[in-house]
Motif scaffolding. Structure first.
Motif: not given
Ligand SMILES: [Zn+2]
Ligand SMILES: [Zn+2]
Length: 139
Positions: A85-89
């Motif tokens: 998801s790459h939710n934390f970037c």
């Protein structure tokens, strides 16, 4: 609110939704090795869009995280968790067009900071243990 930015050579430009108008500093040894100094980063809240994405190389820096940089000019762009998801970037503050509008609030991995520099800003300071607890990771 959106943030926009680019690498030094402008081969990569990007935009994303801002989580807040803050930046954090990470003093961990990996960030210092990656960027030549502590990392100043801004957290995204999603809707990340890149142009020139073919100019981004993503380096797997640990089991759970990876770091992206422009493979033309070398600008360090982002740090993100690998879950798809790459939710934390987090984006590097210096790559943002309006980086002077952000407020310095928190220093993390403060216990990994070398003794030969320090920032005079008044910030919340978190140790590695504090950070791992905040993310729900126990060793
Ligand atoms: Zn570039
Ligand atoms: Zn770090």
């Amino acid at each position: 609110m959106k943030a926009t930015g680019s690498c030094m050579c402008k081969a990569v430009t990007f935009s994303f939704d801002l989580k807040n108008q803050h930046f954090d500093v990470c003093h961990c040894s990996m960030c210092r090795n990656w960027g030549g100094g502590p990392a100043l980063t801004v957290e995204s809240a999603g809707n990340i869009e890149f142009s020139g994405e073919e100019n981004i190389t993503v380096y797997s820096s640990s089991e759970w995280a990876e770091r992206g940089f422009c493979n033309k000019c070398g600008s360090n762009l982002f740090y993100r968790l690998k879950d798809k998801s790459h939710n934390f970037c987090n984006f590097n503050l210096g790559t943002l067009n309006n980086h002077e509008e952000f407020r310095f609030t928190t220093q993390i991995f403060i216990d990994a900071k070398p003794s030969n520099y320090s920032f005079s800003n008044e910030t919340k300071n978190m140790t590695e243990k504090d950070v791992l607890e905040a993310f729900g990771i126990s060793e």
